[in-house]
Design an enzyme around this catalytic site. Structure first.
Site, PDB file in Angstrom:
ATOM      1  N   GLU A 528      18.947  10.267  -4.008  1.00 26.11           N
ATOM      2  CA  GLU A 528      17.945   9.461  -4.702  1.00 26.11           C
ATOM      3  C   GLU A 528      17.251  10.362  -5.713  1.00 26.11           C
ATOM      4  OE1 GLU A 528      13.744   6.992  -4.012  1.00 26.11           O
ATOM      5  OE2 GLU A 528      14.846   7.818  -2.288  1.00 26.11           O
ATOM      6  N   ASN A 589      15.004   4.867  -9.304  1.00 34.11           N
ATOM      7  CA  ASN A 589      13.957   3.875  -9.073  1.00 34.11           C
ATOM      8  C   ASN A 589      13.595   3.177 -10.381  1.00 34.11           C
ATOM      9  OD1 ASN A 589      12.885   4.248  -6.140  1.00 34.11           O
ATOM     10  ND2 ASN A 589      13.185   6.329  -6.923  1.00 34.11           N
ATOM     11  N   ASP A 650      14.065  -1.277  -1.894  1.00 37.43           N
ATOM     12  CA  ASP A 650      13.343  -0.113  -1.378  1.00 37.43           C
ATOM     13  C   ASP A 650      12.133  -0.564  -0.550  1.00 37.43           C
ATOM     14  OD1 ASP A 650      12.919   2.536  -0.990  1.00 37.43           O
ATOM     15  OD2 ASP A 650      12.086   2.938  -2.968  1.00 37.43           O
ATOM     16  N   GLU A 707      14.589   5.476   5.749  1.00 40.41           N
ATOM     17  CA  GLU A 707      13.823   6.454   4.990  1.00 40.41           C
ATOM     18  C   GLU A 707      12.814   7.175   5.898  1.00 40.41           C
ATOM     19  OE1 GLU A 707      13.194   5.006   0.570  1.00 40.41           O
ATOM     20  OE2 GLU A 707      12.434   3.474   1.939  1.00 40.41           O
TER      21      GLU A 707
END
Length: 752
Positions: A528, A589, A650, A707
């Protein structure tokens, strides 16, 4: 077959054909003064023109509803009577011998009179809308002005007719019929002036008005055509009666098709405004008529003198009332300019002026309805308007009679409250508490949360705006009162905003990457990407500090373009160095503000093509809140998915309607929020939620990433619950691209 289906449809050839008939009539009349031809020839375009008008009126009625449809049906019947009269007069011309004045039989004359009376009835039955006593008085005076003008003209016409044809009974009947036809034209003009609101198009009514002079004009033309017996005054005017009728229908047709748009079959009411033109025109025409008579004869009749005098008095009186009506209208316009049309509250401009001129102690309270757009979209604009109206009534009731209450636009309201800060605090408390009470909106009970910004002292409107913005930014604060710290915070954000653009140009941003690993062995499968900002002086600015400012200023769009390009370039480099399958994906993102940019999908596609990166190796990470409202944001996500880019949801479980989004949003991966991971090895309820998410993802064929994994126990339990990928400090913190390079060598993993 229904009555509607039996009516003809409007055809594009109506107007050209009617115009052609009128032109043909004129050509024959001009030619007929030089050559002779059969006396029925001039009646062909006359009868065809009137028949076209009948068809056009029926077609216009088909496209209308309610009173408007009845009006055009009645006018079609009236014109049909005129058509029968024209055919009857044509038969008289064909079969009745005559020498001099062409014959006009009693049947034809009766049809013309019946058609005229039916047209007058249709006009009088047409709704005209309500009006005030002053407007009604002005309308009555307008009627009187037109009536006196018509009376003076009629007296002159009858005097001319008696002198020309003598006092025979048939002559009187003929000319009374012609005057009646003229009255029809006057009735049209009167209807236009007296109607405040009418379903009929104003232009259409004006096209009908000239038809009223057809009768008297035909008699005058008959006398002028006596040297040419093959010409006829009635035929000459009837062709134009048909043309004006078709033009009236065409004007109405354009009114309810919006100049070419598909017809809604409903004519929207139009407001008619009376001016001084009609009285002035009436006075001018009467003066011209009286002056011409005096110059020709050297004297005026009693009717002419009395009519002119009365007309001048009526015009003066009418204008006096019109001035009073204009003053009332100006007051109404001024009120509308200061008040919101929907709620009746003050609008922004007078509120800002009042706040700027208010002396202490006063307080400005600004209120914003949260999620109003979502309510408006889900329940519809009618419910949204009802909600705003109900909330305006609540504000007025709570604020009291001494407060200035305004709707500042959209879903924002304002209060200017007299009294000290302590006194207004109680009112604000009541406002905040009332937010828990439902409001009725078109049959729906709606609870509306609000953000409230408060300020007093100098420049309180601007300060209240700052406080309201702060209240809307932080979900845990419904009410924010302005103080010096807010101003400092605002200045700091302004400084950050200025530094952001400079930093982007100076290259002070860089990317770091946090590995995503496979469970249980810990091999890296993806990363990420995360942005970092290190100023030239070495100071590091937290993303939590600069990303919100970038979103507020719109710089996030430009910054996001740099991020996507940088990430794609780095991913392409890893592919070349370590092989095409070294990473399943690299995540980037994308903020809510970026999703609202219509150019986002095109920008991502260009970056992928520029660096030769397959779309499936890029994962765009979005939040649930960003796409909750649908619209432009959801359209951008769908466009990205169509490119082949993977979509990851997310912080799953912390936003709006998560399960609903899995159905409407093209999601490929669920990234389970850290708060669910932290609850593992705790109560059975906490583990049940994490397990349920994994089960749902498996059944929907979605990938999952846990996460925020920080302990080996969490990693093991996640694997037992069905999770196969994870990221967190247990495996690796965000690191540079060079550090990721080392991890990508074959056989190297990250211990769990």
């Amino acid at each position: 077959m229904t009555r509607t289906a039996s009516l003809p449809r409007w055809r594009s050839w109506f107007v050209p054909f009617a115009a052609l008939m009128a032109v043909a009539e004129v050509v024959m009349i001009v030619a007929g003064t030089h050559i002779g031809f059969h006396r029925l020839l001039v009646w062909i375009p006359a009868v065809c023109g009137v028949a076209t008008a009948v068809t056009a009126f029926a077609a216009t009625a088909r496209g209308a509803t309610g009173p408007l449809r009845l009006f055009w049906q009645r006018v079609a019947v009236a014109m049909s009577a005129v058509l029968i009269g024209a055919v009857s007069q044509t038969a008289d011309i064909a079969f009745v011998p005559f020498d001099g004045m062409p014959p006009l039989g009693s049947r034809a004359l009766l049809c013309y009179v019946i058609g005229t009376l039916l047209a007058i009835i249709a006009l009088l039955r047409l709704p005209g809308g309500g009006r005030s006593w002053r407007q009604l008085t002005t309308a009555v005076l307008d009627l009187a002005v037109v009536g006196v003008t018509a009376g003076v003209a009629a007296s002159e016409y009858l005097g001319w007719a008696v002198g020309k044809f003598g006092g025979r009974a048939s002559t009187w009947w003929l000319n009374l019929a012609m005057v009646a036809i003229g009255v029809a034209g006057v009735t049209v003009v009167v209807k236009i002036m007296s109607a405040r609101r009418s379903p009929a198009a104003r232009t259409a009514l004006w096209w009908l008005a000239p038809i009223g002079i057809a009768g008297p004009l035909s008699v005058i033309l008959m006398t002028a055509f006596l040297p040419w017996p093959h010409l006829n005054g009635s035929a000459a005017v009837l062709a134009f009666v048909g043309l004006f009728g078709v033009l009236a229908g065409h004007a109405q047709q354009r009114a309810y098709t919006g100049r070419g748009a598909p017809s809604s079959r409903v004519a929207h009411p139009v407001v008619y405004r009376r001016g001084a033109a009609i009285p002035l025109v009436a006075t001018g025409l009467t003066s011209l008529l009286v002056g011409t008579v005096y110059l020709r004869t050297g004297h005026l009749t009693t009717i002419q003198v009395a009519g002119t005098t009365l007309l001048l008095l009526l015009v003066v009186t009418r204008q006096a009332f019109a001035l009073g009506e204009n003053a009332t209208l100006l007051e109404t316009v001024a009120r509308q300019a200061m008040h919101d049309e929907l709620t009746g509250l003050y609008s922004r401009r007078p509120f800002v002026t009042a706040a700027a001129g208010a002396e202490s102690p006063h307080t400005v309270v600004l209120i914003d309805l949260k999620d109003f757009r979502s309510i408006n979209d889900s329940l519809g604009p009618v419910a949204g308007d009802a909600l705003l109206t109900e909330y305006a009534a609540r504000l007025t009731r709570i604020a009291g009679g001494d407060a200035v209450v305004a709707r500042l636009g959209g879903d924002e309201f304002g209060l200017l409250l007299p009294g000290t800060a302590e006194e207004t605090a109680a009112t604000v408390d009541r406002l905040a508490a009332a937010g828990d009470e439902p409001l009725s909106a078109a049959g729906h009970e709606v609870v509306v949360e609000v953000s409230i910004g408060i300020a007093d002292g100098i420049d309180m409107y601007r300060r209240a705006e700052i406080a309201l913005r702060e209240a809307g930014t932080h979900t845990d604060a419904r009410v924010v009162r302005w103080d010096v710290s807010l101003q400092r915070h605002l200045n700091q954000r302004a400084t950050v905003a200025a530094d952001l653009r400079r930093a982007l140009t100076a290259g002070e941003f860089h990317m770091v990457y946090q590995p995503v690993v496979a469970l249980p062995h810990g091999l890296i499968t993806g990363v990420e990407s995360l942005i970092r900002w290190t100023r030239a002086d070495g100071r590091t600015i937290s993303p939590a500090e600069f990303v919100p400012v970038a979103e507020e200023t719109g710089l996030i769009v430009e910054l996001g373009e740099w991020i996507v390009d940088t990430v794609c370039a780095q991913a392409a480099q890893w592919r070349r160095r370590h092989g095409a399958d070294v990473l399943d994906s690299i995540g980037v993102n994308v903020s809510a503000r970026q999703l609202l940019d219509p150019g986002l999908p095109e920008m991502v596609a260009a970056a992928l093509a520029r660096h030769g990166l397959p779309a499936e190796q890029l994962t765009v990470e979005i939040t649930e809140t960003a796409v909750f409202g649908g619209g432009r944001a959801l359209a951008s996500v769908q466009a990205l998915s169509e490119l082949g880019v993977h979509i990851a949801l997310d912080d799953f479980g912390t936003g709006h309607s998560s399960l609903g989004l899995l159905r409407t949003c093209p999601v490929d991966v669920i990234k389970v929020d850290k708060s669910f991971v932290d609850g593992l090895n705790g109560t059975p309820h906490q583990e049940a939620i994490a397990g349920a998410i994994a089960d749902i993802a498996e059944k929907m064929d979605l990938g999952t990433v846990a996460e925020g994994v920080e302990t080996p126990e969490q990693a093991r339990r996640l694997f037992e619950l069905g999770y196969r990928r994870a990221q967190g400090f247990l495996f690796a913190r965000p690191m540079s691209a060079a550090a990721i390079d080392e991890l990508l060598d074959p056989g190297i993993g990250i211990a769990a």
